[in-house]
Design a protein around this motif. Structure first.
Motif, PDB file in Angstrom:
ATOM      1  N   ARG A   1       7.889  -1.544  69.208  1.00 46.34           N
ATOM      2  CA  ARG A   1       8.691  -2.686  69.639  1.00 46.34           C
ATOM      3  C   ARG A   1       7.916  -3.942  69.301  1.00 46.34           C
ATOM      4  N   GLN A   2       8.549  -4.843  68.553  1.00 44.71           N
ATOM      5  CA  GLN A   2       7.882  -6.038  68.056  1.00 44.71           C
ATOM      6  C   GLN A   2       8.435  -7.265  68.746  1.00 44.71           C
ATOM      7  N   GLY A   3       7.573  -8.026  69.399  1.00 42.20           N
ATOM      8  CA  GLY A   3       7.933  -9.318  69.937  1.00 42.20           C
ATOM      9  C   GLY A   3       7.326 -10.417  69.096  1.00 42.20           C
ATOM     10  N   ARG A   4       7.550 -11.670  69.507  1.00 40.03           N
ATOM     11  CA  ARG A   4       7.025 -12.769  68.717  1.00 40.03           C
ATOM     12  C   ARG A   4       5.497 -12.740  68.689  1.00 40.03           C
ATOM     13  N   ARG A   5       4.874 -12.401  69.811  1.00 44.55           N
ATOM     14  CA  ARG A   5       3.410 -12.364  69.872  1.00 44.55           C
ATOM     15  C   ARG A   5       2.896 -11.091  70.515  1.00 44.55           C
ATOM     16  N   THR A   6       3.705 -10.069  70.534  1.00 45.79           N
ATOM     17  CA  THR A   6       3.288  -8.773  71.069  1.00 45.79           C
ATOM     18  C   THR A   6       3.792  -7.655  70.168  1.00 45.79           C
ATOM     19  N   ARG A   7       3.103  -6.535  70.228  1.00 48.05           N
ATOM     20  CA  ARG A   7       3.543  -5.345  69.514  1.00 48.05           C
ATOM     21  C   ARG A   7       3.152  -4.126  70.354  1.00 48.05           C
ATOM     22  N   VAL A   8       4.122  -3.266  70.619  1.00 44.99           N
ATOM     23  CA  VAL A   8       3.893  -2.043  71.385  1.00 44.99           C
ATOM     24  C   VAL A   8       4.198  -0.859  70.481  1.00 44.99           C
ATOM     25  N   GLU A   9       3.278   0.112  70.464  1.00 46.95           N
ATOM     26  CA  GLU A   9       3.453   1.318  69.662  1.00 46.95           C
ATOM     27  C   GLU A   9       3.219   2.534  70.545  1.00 46.95           C
ATOM     28  N   GLY A  10       3.956   3.597  70.292  1.00 49.33           N
ATOM     29  CA  GLY A  10       3.773   4.837  71.029  1.00 49.33           C
ATOM     30  C   GLY A  10       4.123   6.028  70.173  1.00 49.33           C
ATOM     31  N   ALA A  11       3.570   7.203  70.517  1.00 48.47           N
ATOM     32  CA  ALA A  11       3.836   8.409  69.729  1.00 48.47           C
ATOM     33  C   ALA A  11       3.669   9.654  70.587  1.00 48.47           C
ATOM     34  N   LEU A  12       4.504  10.648  70.314  1.00 44.72           N
ATOM     35  CA  LEU A  12       4.334  12.018  70.798  1.00 44.72           C
ATOM     36  C   LEU A  12       3.900  12.851  69.606  1.00 44.72           C
ATOM     37  N   PHE A  13       2.853  13.665  69.760  1.00 46.17           N
ATOM     38  CA  PHE A  13       2.326  14.374  68.597  1.00 46.17           C
ATOM     39  C   PHE A  13       1.926  15.794  68.958  1.00 46.17           C
ATOM     40  N   ALA A  14       1.952  16.638  67.946  1.00 43.28           N
ATOM     41  CA  ALA A  14       1.421  18.003  68.016  1.00 43.28           C
ATOM     42  C   ALA A  14       0.761  18.267  66.673  1.00 43.28           C
ATOM     43  N   GLU A  15      -0.527  18.613  66.693  1.00 36.86           N
ATOM     44  CA  GLU A  15      -1.254  18.692  65.424  1.00 36.86           C
ATOM     45  C   GLU A  15      -2.470  19.596  65.529  1.00 36.86           C
ATOM     46  N   ARG A  16      -2.944  20.000  64.362  1.00 33.84           N
ATOM     47  CA  ARG A  16      -4.177  20.786  64.243  1.00 33.84           C
ATOM     48  C   ARG A  16      -5.247  19.909  63.621  1.00 33.84           C
ATOM     49  N   HIS A  17      -6.412  19.878  64.252  1.00 36.15           N
ATOM     50  CA  HIS A  17      -7.538  19.105  63.734  1.00 36.15           C
ATOM     51  C   HIS A  17      -8.485  20.018  62.969  1.00 36.15           C
ATOM     52  N   GLN A  18      -9.023  19.494  61.875  1.00 36.52           N
ATOM     53  CA  GLN A  18      -9.992  20.222  61.068  1.00 36.52           C
ATOM     54  C   GLN A  18     -11.096  19.265  60.625  1.00 36.52           C
ATOM     55  N   ASN A  19     -12.256  19.834  60.344  1.00 35.02           N
ATOM     56  CA  ASN A  19     -13.383  19.038  59.876  1.00 35.02           C
ATOM     57  C   ASN A  19     -13.124  18.523  58.460  1.00 35.02           C
ATOM     58  N   ALA A  20     -13.726  17.381  58.129  1.00 33.53           N
ATOM     59  CA  ALA A  20     -13.580  16.777  56.799  1.00 33.53           C
ATOM     60  C   ALA A  20     -14.965  16.326  56.337  1.00 33.53           C
ATOM     61  N   PRO A  21     -15.738  17.211  55.732  1.00 37.33           N
ATOM     62  CA  PRO A  21     -17.115  16.858  55.351  1.00 37.33           C
ATOM     63  C   PRO A  21     -17.165  15.863  54.198  1.00 37.33           C
ATOM     64  N   LYS A  22     -18.290  15.206  54.067  1.00 36.09           N
ATOM     65  CA  LYS A  22     -18.501  14.255  52.974  1.00 36.09           C
ATOM     66  C   LYS A  22     -18.445  14.981  51.635  1.00 36.09           C
ATOM     67  N   GLN A  23     -17.760  14.357  50.668  1.00 38.46           N
ATOM     68  CA  GLN A  23     -17.613  14.953  49.339  1.00 38.46           C
ATOM     69  C   GLN A  23     -18.154  14.066  48.223  1.00 38.46           C
ATOM     70  N   SER A  24     -18.403  12.783  48.514  1.00 36.63           N
ATOM     71  CA  SER A  24     -18.787  11.863  47.442  1.00 36.63           C
ATOM     72  C   SER A  24     -19.860  10.901  47.926  1.00 36.63           C
ATOM     73  N   ASP A  25     -20.779  10.571  47.002  1.00 37.65           N
ATOM     74  CA  ASP A  25     -21.781   9.521  47.219  1.00 37.65           C
ATOM     75  C   ASP A  25     -21.673   8.428  46.164  1.00 37.65           C
ATOM     76  N   ALA A  26     -20.604   8.465  45.393  1.00 37.29           N
ATOM     77  CA  ALA A  26     -20.477   7.508  44.299  1.00 37.29           C
ATOM     78  C   ALA A  26     -20.255   6.099  44.829  1.00 37.29           C
ATOM     79  N   SER A  27     -21.053   5.156  44.330  1.00 38.81           N
ATOM     80  CA  SER A  27     -20.898   3.738  44.656  1.00 38.81           C
ATOM     81  C   SER A  27     -21.767   2.951  43.694  1.00 38.81           C
ATOM     82  N   LEU A  28     -21.529   1.662  43.595  1.00 39.89           N
ATOM     83  CA  LEU A  28     -22.358   0.837  42.720  1.00 39.89           C
ATOM     84  C   LEU A  28     -23.820   0.820  43.160  1.00 39.89           C
TER      85      LEU A  28
END
Length: 757
Positions: free
Chosen positions: A530-557
């Motif tokens: 719900r968006q107001g002129r100077r406010t914003r409200v967000e909500g969610a109902l969720f069902a999910e599976r969590h899994q690990n996400a290991p580091k895969q890259s070290d590339a950078s300048l």
């Protein structure tokens, strides 16, 4: 956001929304004959058919017997930069104007300007006037918008088929709405107003949906409230021009939430303009939004009186006077001498006829009178800027009701809207982090209605090669949205910043510092906002599976030219959970010259393979401008309840909490942090045009924070950092160098957006 992109979005919004005028040509005589009968479903009943027929016959009745009037005109324009990704909205542009106007049925019109003020608050700049005032659009005024002999409903250029055009019944449906009776006790007179609901047959931007109120006796328009049937899409509406716009700023869209105008009954006889407003929002690349607001009012009418506005050539010293005899036409500007009659040629946007729709137009002089320029911006006649106004032409509750009513009108299925495939390497399609590496996404969207769509967004990263996808349906209106999404995606803790955005991707690749804490989730959610002129409200109902996400890259300048590798990601626990989450964001003002309070409250509760847990947090920030100096304070605290998995604990560190610290190195079931900043602004340009902000600030800062167990909440083991930085465009862009002074010793460069000040 690039300056060019801002200009494009603002131009789109002002063309799509500020040009909120029906086609004036469609209102003129004679009507164009057509070869087929009016559809049987054009009018829901005989009453509405008679009302529309009477309105068509009385299109010029508003001005019968009226020779002239004077009124005080006040106008306000505001354009901002905001969106869900920013903590608060910034004021980009404002303009306020005031004038005493004279409209005359015969002879010349007169505009005596009382005040003009313009500025770019986000950059601390005022807008100076052109050397030749005739060339300055600050003194342009379209008399069509106030001409009582015209149904030119508001302002600007023509973009939609008028619901009172002679061919409108082929493109709109009409039904009766409410009835309002107004009694004038002193005059023993009653005025009856009847509402006509207008709904388009096609989902097109050049068709409107709205409510028109008519005087039942006179058949003249007394109020209009409407919006385009669908949002403006730059690629769809201007395909040739869109080819020249870089893909990374697309899609460019503009949504007009409402356009409304009221007329007042003057001398108990003539319905003349009273007040008008519209709200619109332009978006670019789904990253930021540019709200545009506009309103004007007419007050202090003097009907059929002798003119006292034009002193002729006998002007006080420093005043300027000229006569403007130009009128706008479709093929450029037409010059004509006083009394000369010309014709504006154009083609009606109507597939039923290809005949030119011409209207005779007598070009009459408009006398412009301007006081000394140094008096314009300080005039007491000027209204407050919209970004700091305490009184609006329409009340907030009135406008909320109006938007809800317009959203409820029936718009036909968007059968003419084609599916969209987005493959352009834009800011949302391309990202980089230490888990996915360099990842790409595409988006295929199928409209399911005027305000809804079904979308599929696949993503793949290199070198991770772990596919992700989001499949969902969402409905978005002017006041909020609702959606359902199934997903397999990489996500972050989501407490601060936007690690999966362009800013963190840039830092990861160029600076060698990734602020994200990631894990992978697979599931579905029901979300609403719900968006107001100077406010914003967000909500969610969720069902999910969590899994690990290991580091895969070290590339950078930095790693390319040295030995700078990313720190390891957090280790997420695998498990299935279901729960509810919500967040409230709010800010008090967009005026950089006043104190600004902003904050956020968020929480979550879930259960499943893990024990029932909850988490809640609150942050608040205050910015205090003092002349060229600004002081900013921010603090926050939060805790968890129960035993959450590691990926639902709190971490501090990075650009938005504890600079010069890595978020991976901190973590716990509770936290607190505080930040202090002091900045010195530097302004550009003539101080006479000062509007309170600064395009650049040099800042110094001190951050402090702590994380740990709930039962040990306190200061033991707290950490802190100090540093200096540069703030651009009211904190929209920040560059900071910080050093840990307690609990660490790292130096770190932070380049990010949406700073504290």
């Amino acid at each position: 956001m690039p300056a060019a992109g801002c200009a494009i979005a603002l131009a789109v919004c002002m063309e799509a929304a500020a040009g909120v005028a029906f086609d004036v040509r469609a209102l003129q005589e004679p009507p164009v004959s057509v070869s087929r009968p009016i559809p049987l479903d054009a009018y829901a009943d005989e009453g509405i058919a008679g009302l529309i027929e009477r309105a068509l016959a009385q299109r010029k009745a508003r001005a019968e017997g009226l020779t002239s009037f004077e009124a005080t005109f006040r106008e306000r324009i505001y354009a901002g930069l905001g969106g869900a990704v920013l903590r608060r909205e910034r004021a980009m542009f404002h303009q306020e104007r005031a004038a005493r106007l004279r409209w005359a049925a015969e002879g010349e019109h007169v505009v005596r300007w009382l005040g003009v003020r313009r500025g770019v608050p986000i950059a601390g700049l005022g807008v100076e006037f052109e050397d030749d005032l005739r060339d300055d659009d600050a003194f342009e005024l379209d008399f069509d918008m106030i001409d009582p002999a015209s149904e030119h409903v508001t302002i600007g250029s023509d973009w939609a088929l008028h619901p009172l055009a002679d061919t409108a019944a082929y493109h709109y449906r009409y039904r009766s709405g409410d009835t309002l009776r107004i009694r004038f006790p002193g005059d023993d007179r009653q005025v009856t107003l009847i509402e006509a609901i207008v709904e388009p047959r096609e989902a097109r931007f050049d068709r409107i949906a709205g409510s028109l109120w008519f005087d039942a006796d006179e058949g003249v328009l007394t109020r209009a409230a409407y919006r385009p049937a669908i949002e403006y899409d730059f690629d769809r509406e201007e395909p040739e021009d869109a080819e020249d716009v870089p893909g990374f700023v697309k899609p460019i869209r503009a949504r007009v939430d409402f356009i409304t105008i009221d007329y007042g009954l003057q001398e108990l006889r003539w319905w003349l303009p009273n007040r008008m407003a519209f709200d619109a929002v332009a978006t670019m690349a789904d990253l930021a939004s540019m709200p545009v607001r506009y309103e004007w009012t007419f007050e202090d009418y003097a009907v059929d009186r002798e003119s006292s506005l034009d002193p002729g050539e006998d002007l006080p010293e420093g005043w300027t006077r000229w006569v403007d005899e130009e009128i706008d036409a479709d093929e450029g500007r037409i010059q004509a001498n006083e009394g000369e009659e010309t014709r504006i040629e154009g083609i009606r946007d109507d597939p039923l006829t290809a005949e030119a729709d011409s209207l005779p137009a007598t070009v009459r002089p408009i006398v412009m009178i301007v006081p000394p320029l140094d008096q314009l911006s300080s005039s007491r006649e000027l209204p407050e800027p919209l970004f700091s106004a305490t009184v609006d032409a329409f009340g907030s509750r009135e406008l909320d009701d109006l938007k809800d009513r317009l959203s409820s009108l029936h718009i036909p299925a968007a059968v003419g809207l084609s599916p969209r495939l987005d493959l352009a390497p834009g800011l949302r399609r391309l990202r980089y982090n230490r888990v996915e590496g360099l990842s790409f996404s595409a988006r295929f969207a199928v409209p399911t209605g005027v305000t809804s769509e079904f979308a599929v967004t696949p993503r793949i990263g290199i070198p991770e090669w772990e596919p992700g996808v989001e499949v969902g349906w969402r409905r978005q209106t002017a006041t909020g949205g609702f959606g359902i999404t199934a997903y397999r995606r990489l996500t972050d803790l989501g407490d601060w910043g936007r690690p999966l955005s362009f800013g963190n991707s840039f830092n990861s690749l160029v600076v060698g510092y990734d602020e994200g804490l990631y894990f992978r989730e697979t599931g579905f959610e029901l979300s609403a906002s719900r968006q107001g002129r100077r406010t914003r409200v967000e909500g969610a109902l969720f069902a999910e599976r969590h899994q690990n996400a290991p580091k895969q890259s070290d590339a950078s300048l930095p790693n390319l030219f040295g030995d700078a590798v990313f720190s390891d990601n957090i280790v997420a626990a695998r498990g299935d959970i279901a729960g509810v989450s919500g967040r409230l964001r709010a800010f008090s003002s967009v005026d950089p010259g006043t104190p600004i309070l902003s904050g956020s409250i968020w929480g979550e509760a879930a259960t499943g393979d893990f024990d029932l847990y909850g988490r809640s947090a609150v942050t608040a920030a205050l910015q205090l401008p003092v002349s060229q100096w600004s002081l900013a304070l921010e603090g926050g605290a939060g805790r968890v309840f129960g035993e959450p998995p590691p990926q639902r604990r709190f971490h501090l560190g990075g650009s938005y909490t504890l600079r010069a610290f890595d978020p991976v190195s901190t973590g716990g079931e509770s936290f607190w942090f505080g930040r202090f900043e002091l900045g010195r602004g530097f302004r550009i340009g003539d101080p006479a045009y000062d509007v309170g902000g600064s395009p650049i600030r040099v800042t110094g800062f001190w951050d402090a924070g702590w994380t740990g167990p709930v039962d040990a909440f306190g200061t033991e083991g707290w950490r802190s950092s100090v540093g200096v930085g540069v703030s651009l465009m009211d904190g929209l862009f920040r560059i900071d160098i910080g050093r840990a002074v307690r609990g660490g010793s790292l130096w770190r460069l932070h380049i990010y957006s949406d700073g504290l000040m």
